[in-house]
Write a protein that holds these residues in place. Structure first.
Motif, short mmCIF file in Angstrom:
data_model
loop_
_atom_site.label_atom_id
_atom_site.label_comp_id
_atom_site.label_asym_id
_atom_site.label_seq_id
_atom_site.Cartn_x
_atom_site.Cartn_y
_atom_site.Cartn_z
N GLN A 76 0.84 -1.20 0.00
CA GLN A 76 0.00 0.00 0.00
C GLN A 76 0.87 1.26 0.00
O GLN A 76 0.58 2.21 -0.70
CB GLN A 76 -0.93 0.01 1.21
CG GLN A 76 -1.91 1.15 1.21
CD GLN A 76 -2.91 1.10 0.06
OE1 GLN A 76 -3.47 0.06 -0.20
NE2 GLN A 76 -3.09 2.20 -0.61
N GLU A 77 1.97 1.24 0.78
CA GLU A 77 2.88 2.39 0.79
C GLU A 77 3.51 2.60 -0.58
O GLU A 77 3.64 3.73 -1.05
CB GLU A 77 3.96 2.21 1.86
CG GLU A 77 3.44 2.39 3.26
CD GLU A 77 4.49 2.12 4.34
OE1 GLU A 77 5.66 1.82 3.99
OE2 GLU A 77 4.14 2.22 5.52
N GLU A 78 3.89 1.49 -1.22
CA GLU A 78 4.44 1.60 -2.57
C GLU A 78 3.40 2.15 -3.53
O GLU A 78 3.70 3.00 -4.37
CB GLU A 78 4.94 0.24 -3.06
CG GLU A 78 6.19 -0.24 -2.34
CD GLU A 78 6.56 -1.69 -2.68
OE1 GLU A 78 5.78 -2.37 -3.39
OE2 GLU A 78 7.62 -2.13 -2.22
N LEU A 79 2.16 1.67 -3.38
CA LEU A 79 1.07 2.17 -4.22
C LEU A 79 0.84 3.66 -3.96
O LEU A 79 0.68 4.44 -4.90
CB LEU A 79 -0.22 1.39 -3.94
CG LEU A 79 -1.47 1.86 -4.68
CD1 LEU A 79 -1.29 1.71 -6.19
CD2 LEU A 79 -2.69 1.10 -4.21
N ASP A 80 0.84 4.05 -2.68
CA ASP A 80 0.68 5.47 -2.34
C ASP A 80 1.76 6.31 -3.00
O ASP A 80 1.49 7.38 -3.55
CB ASP A 80 0.74 5.67 -0.82
CG ASP A 80 -0.43 5.04 -0.09
OD1 ASP A 80 -1.43 4.71 -0.75
OD2 ASP A 80 -0.33 4.89 1.14
N SER A 81 2.98 5.80 -2.95
CA SER A 81 4.10 6.52 -3.55
C SER A 81 3.92 6.66 -5.06
O SER A 81 4.13 7.73 -5.63
CB SER A 81 5.40 5.77 -3.24
OG SER A 81 6.48 6.35 -3.91
N VAL A 82 3.49 5.57 -5.70
CA VAL A 82 3.29 5.61 -7.15
C VAL A 82 2.13 6.54 -7.49
O VAL A 82 2.21 7.31 -8.45
CB VAL A 82 3.03 4.18 -7.69
CG1 VAL A 82 2.55 4.22 -9.13
CG2 VAL A 82 4.30 3.35 -7.59
N VAL A 83 1.06 6.50 -6.69
CA VAL A 83 -0.09 7.39 -6.93
C VAL A 83 0.34 8.85 -6.78
O VAL A 83 0.00 9.69 -7.61
CB VAL A 83 -1.25 7.06 -5.96
CG1 VAL A 83 -2.29 8.15 -5.95
CG2 VAL A 83 -1.89 5.73 -6.34
N CYS A 84 1.13 9.13 -5.75
CA CYS A 84 1.62 10.49 -5.53
C CYS A 84 2.48 10.94 -6.71
O CYS A 84 2.33 12.04 -7.23
CB CYS A 84 2.41 10.55 -4.23
SG CYS A 84 3.00 12.19 -3.80
N GLU A 85 3.36 10.06 -7.14
CA GLU A 85 4.23 10.36 -8.28
C GLU A 85 3.39 10.59 -9.54
O GLU A 85 3.65 11.50 -10.32
CB GLU A 85 5.19 9.18 -8.50
CG GLU A 85 6.47 9.55 -9.18
CD GLU A 85 7.44 8.38 -9.19
OE1 GLU A 85 7.80 7.96 -10.30
OE2 GLU A 85 7.81 7.90 -8.11
N CYS A 86 2.36 9.76 -9.69
CA CYS A 86 1.46 9.88 -10.85
C CYS A 86 0.75 11.23 -10.82
O CYS A 86 0.63 11.89 -11.86
CB CYS A 86 0.44 8.76 -10.80
SG CYS A 86 0.19 7.95 -12.36
N ARG A 87 0.28 11.63 -9.65
CA ARG A 87 -0.39 12.93 -9.53
C ARG A 87 0.57 14.07 -9.86
O ARG A 87 0.20 15.03 -10.52
CB ARG A 87 -0.96 13.10 -8.13
CG ARG A 87 -2.21 12.28 -7.92
CD ARG A 87 -2.83 12.53 -6.57
NE ARG A 87 -4.02 11.71 -6.43
CZ ARG A 87 -4.51 11.32 -5.29
NH1 ARG A 87 -3.92 11.66 -4.16
NH2 ARG A 87 -5.59 10.57 -5.24
N LYS A 88 1.82 13.94 -9.38
CA LYS A 88 2.80 14.98 -9.69
C LYS A 88 3.04 15.05 -11.19
O LYS A 88 3.12 16.14 -11.77
CB LYS A 88 4.13 14.69 -8.97
CG LYS A 88 4.09 14.97 -7.49
CD LYS A 88 5.43 14.64 -6.85
CE LYS A 88 5.39 14.82 -5.35
NZ LYS A 88 6.64 14.39 -4.72
N LYS A 89 3.14 13.88 -11.83
CA LYS A 89 3.35 13.84 -13.28
C LYS A 89 2.14 14.42 -14.01
O LYS A 89 2.28 15.12 -15.00
CB LYS A 89 3.62 12.41 -13.76
CG LYS A 89 4.91 11.82 -13.25
CD LYS A 89 6.12 12.52 -13.82
CE LYS A 89 7.38 11.87 -13.30
NZ LYS A 89 8.57 12.60 -13.68
#
Length: 150
Positions: A76-89
């Motif tokens: 879930q933490e990895e997913l959160d990180s990817v989601v955050c990165e996706c939002r930034k992108k």
């Protein structure tokens, strides 16, 4: 860990329990695993090492559940990180699209300006040629008048 998180992205601690996420396939899978573990059997996995390492066979059901829950939190933490990165992108993409639109509008405006300046240049060239012709005619008249005066 001291990760900086986006407040909009839920952390592993904020994630709803498995019963709240019935449409989430990972949650379903973990729920099924927990049920099988409670019944005393180890779930049938095609590749057990992928989810529970080989030492998992020696773990009790509670330890396996804790292990799987920890693995879920990490995932879930990895997913959160990817989601955050996706939002930034996505934000960066939107900014770049906006800048591109602005640049295209500026380019269109500059093209119009160039076009107007070219037409004005042509107009002034024609006026200059006419003035030069008039000047030549007047010069010839001056020469003719000077001859008459002499």
């Amino acid at each position: 860990s001291s990760k900086i998180r986006n407040p909009e992205v839920p952390s592993a601690d904020d994630v709803a329990g498995l019963e709240d996420c019935t449409d989430f396939s990972l949650a379903k899978k973990i729920s099924k695993i927990e049920e099988k573990l409670k019944k005393g059997g180890l779930p049938d996995f095609q590749d057990n090492d992928d989810i529970i390492p080989s030492i998992g066979n020696e773990m009790g059901a509670e330890a396996q559940i804790r292990f799987l829950k920890a693995k879920l939190r990490v995932t879930q933490e990895e997913l959160d990180s990817v989601v955050c990165e996706c939002r930034k992108k996505d934000d960066e993409n939107q900014n770049l699209k906006s800048r591109l639109k602005d640049m295209e509008e500026e380019n269109t405006r500059l093209q119009r300006t160039i076009s107007m300046q070219r037409s004005q240049t042509e107009k002034y060239k024609m006026l200059s040629q006419e003035a030069n012709k008039k000047n030549e005619v007047l010069q010839q008249e001056v020469i003719a008048l000077e001859k008459v005066l002499q």
